[in-house]
Design an enzyme around this catalytic site. Sequence first.
Site, PDB file in Angstrom:
ATOM      1  N   ARG A 235       0.851  -1.192   0.000  1.00  0.00           N
ATOM      2  CA  ARG A 235       0.000   0.000   0.000  1.00  0.00           C
ATOM      3  C   ARG A 235       0.878   1.229   0.000  1.00  0.00           C
ATOM      4  O   ARG A 235       1.969   1.227   0.592  1.00  0.00           O
ATOM      5  CB  ARG A 235      -0.863   0.057   1.279  1.00  0.00           C
ATOM      6  CG  ARG A 235      -2.193  -0.661   1.209  1.00  0.00           C
ATOM      7  CD  ARG A 235      -3.152  -0.013   0.228  1.00  0.00           C
ATOM      8  NE  ARG A 235      -4.416  -0.738   0.153  1.00  0.00           N
ATOM      9  CZ  ARG A 235      -4.631  -1.814  -0.593  1.00  0.00           C
ATOM     10  NH1 ARG A 235      -3.668  -2.307  -1.352  1.00  0.00           N
ATOM     11  NH2 ARG A 235      -5.815  -2.403  -0.607  1.00  0.00           N
ATOM     12  N   GLU A 264      -2.071   8.012  -4.175  1.00  0.00           N
ATOM     13  CA  GLU A 264      -2.380   7.584  -5.549  1.00  0.00           C
ATOM     14  C   GLU A 264      -3.838   7.921  -5.875  1.00  0.00           C
ATOM     15  O   GLU A 264      -4.675   7.956  -4.979  1.00  0.00           O
ATOM     16  CB  GLU A 264      -2.097   6.081  -5.703  1.00  0.00           C
ATOM     17  CG  GLU A 264      -3.000   5.188  -4.873  1.00  0.00           C
ATOM     18  CD  GLU A 264      -2.621   3.704  -4.968  1.00  0.00           C
ATOM     19  OE1 GLU A 264      -1.439   3.350  -4.794  1.00  0.00           O
ATOM     20  OE2 GLU A 264      -3.548   2.911  -5.186  1.00  0.00           O
ATOM     21  N   HIS A 282      -1.042   0.291  -9.614  1.00  0.00           N
ATOM     22  CA  HIS A 282      -1.810  -0.551  -8.678  1.00  0.00           C
ATOM     23  C   HIS A 282      -2.531  -1.687  -9.414  1.00  0.00           C
ATOM     24  O   HIS A 282      -3.765  -1.775  -9.402  1.00  0.00           O
ATOM     25  CB  HIS A 282      -2.807   0.314  -7.879  1.00  0.00           C
ATOM     26  CG  HIS A 282      -3.231  -0.312  -6.580  1.00  0.00           C
ATOM     27  ND1 HIS A 282      -3.493   0.406  -5.441  1.00  0.00           N
ATOM     28  CD2 HIS A 282      -3.429  -1.607  -6.242  1.00  0.00           C
ATOM     29  CE1 HIS A 282      -3.852  -0.419  -4.460  1.00  0.00           C
ATOM     30  NE2 HIS A 282      -3.813  -1.650  -4.930  1.00  0.00           N
TER      31      HIS A 282
HETATM   32  C1  GLV Z   1      -5.398  -4.460  -3.811  1.00  0.00           C
HETATM   33  O1  GLV Z   1      -4.611  -3.599  -3.537  1.00  0.00           O
HETATM   34  C2  GLV Z   1      -6.031  -5.262  -2.815  1.00  0.00           C
HETATM   35  O2  GLV Z   1      -5.940  -4.939  -1.629  1.00  0.00           O
HETATM   36  O3  GLV Z   1      -6.673  -6.259  -3.190  1.00  0.00           O
END
Ligand code: GLV
Length: 321
Positions: A235, A264, A282
Amino acid sequence: MLVARAVFPETIAFLEQHFEVEHNQADAAWSKQDLIARLQGKVGAFTTGTERIDAEVLAACPQLKVCANMAVGYNNFDLPAMTARKVLGTNTPDVLTETTADFGFALLMATARRVTESEHYLRAGKWTKWSYDMFAGAEVHGSTLGILGMGRIGQGIAKRGAHGFGMNVIYHNRSRLSPALEAECKARYVSKEELLKTADHLVLVLPYSAESHHTIAAKEIALMKPTATLVNIARGGIVDDAALAQALRDRKIAAAGLDVFEGEPKVHPELLAVPNVVLTPHIASATVPTRKAMARLAADNLVGFLVNGKPLTPLNPEVLN
Ligand code: GLV
Ligand code: GLV
């Protein structure tokens, strides 16, 4: 039922078999007030990591009973506030583990072997001759792989490194794995300091929380080898992006691979300016089968809870009592 973001049409169709659904297939950007307005009268919400469900939203939507996140991470939920209001939260563990571990490895390899940096060079028309040290990177096979956060995804990355690439795997985690799991992953538990000092490639796979905010900042980067690479598929906010950009510019570490960012989809401008970083938007869980499985699990949680009283992957099962 509110589906807060665009999803697969089949997910909407499945939910419509059970509920009256308001969707956002146009994927309009909603402010918090828009989200609150749409949530009025809804008992359930299908969310993604981009909708913040906090005390303000909960107070404004007292009829809400469940939020199903299409993500394994759930730092967009204020879970204690949800529990206090008896709102169930669910996430999508397991279905994305191997896909996300694959991507962690892709980013590690792209970073170590300078895949995107060299591609940009080629596309810019700068490749005029071969040379002995052109884009010479870091070794992957046989090197030391450090993993910070040894959940299911971390274990998947460890196995890929140990069994596929003959890497020496070390890890740090809040709790140590069982001896059987350590053997399966061929991973050795070390302190955070030893991890930082000895990893050739450090992969971050820990959940974001107030405690993990800036787990990797200037002080931690200073402990790393100047030849090391850092990969973040966890994250934004776990890494201090400004400190990392500075370290990359000063070559305090060799390179980084980042799939997640502080604030982000904005990316720190200095990260965009340094060459020795691989940047992706991401997408670690983004394969078609896995995204479909995540959407289905989130929808199954809504049906499981609201229709049958049994969610599949509850985050705060205490609200069920
Ligand atoms: C993506 O970042 C998730 O947490 O699935
Ligand atoms: C996180 O939930 C993981 O699966 O590693």
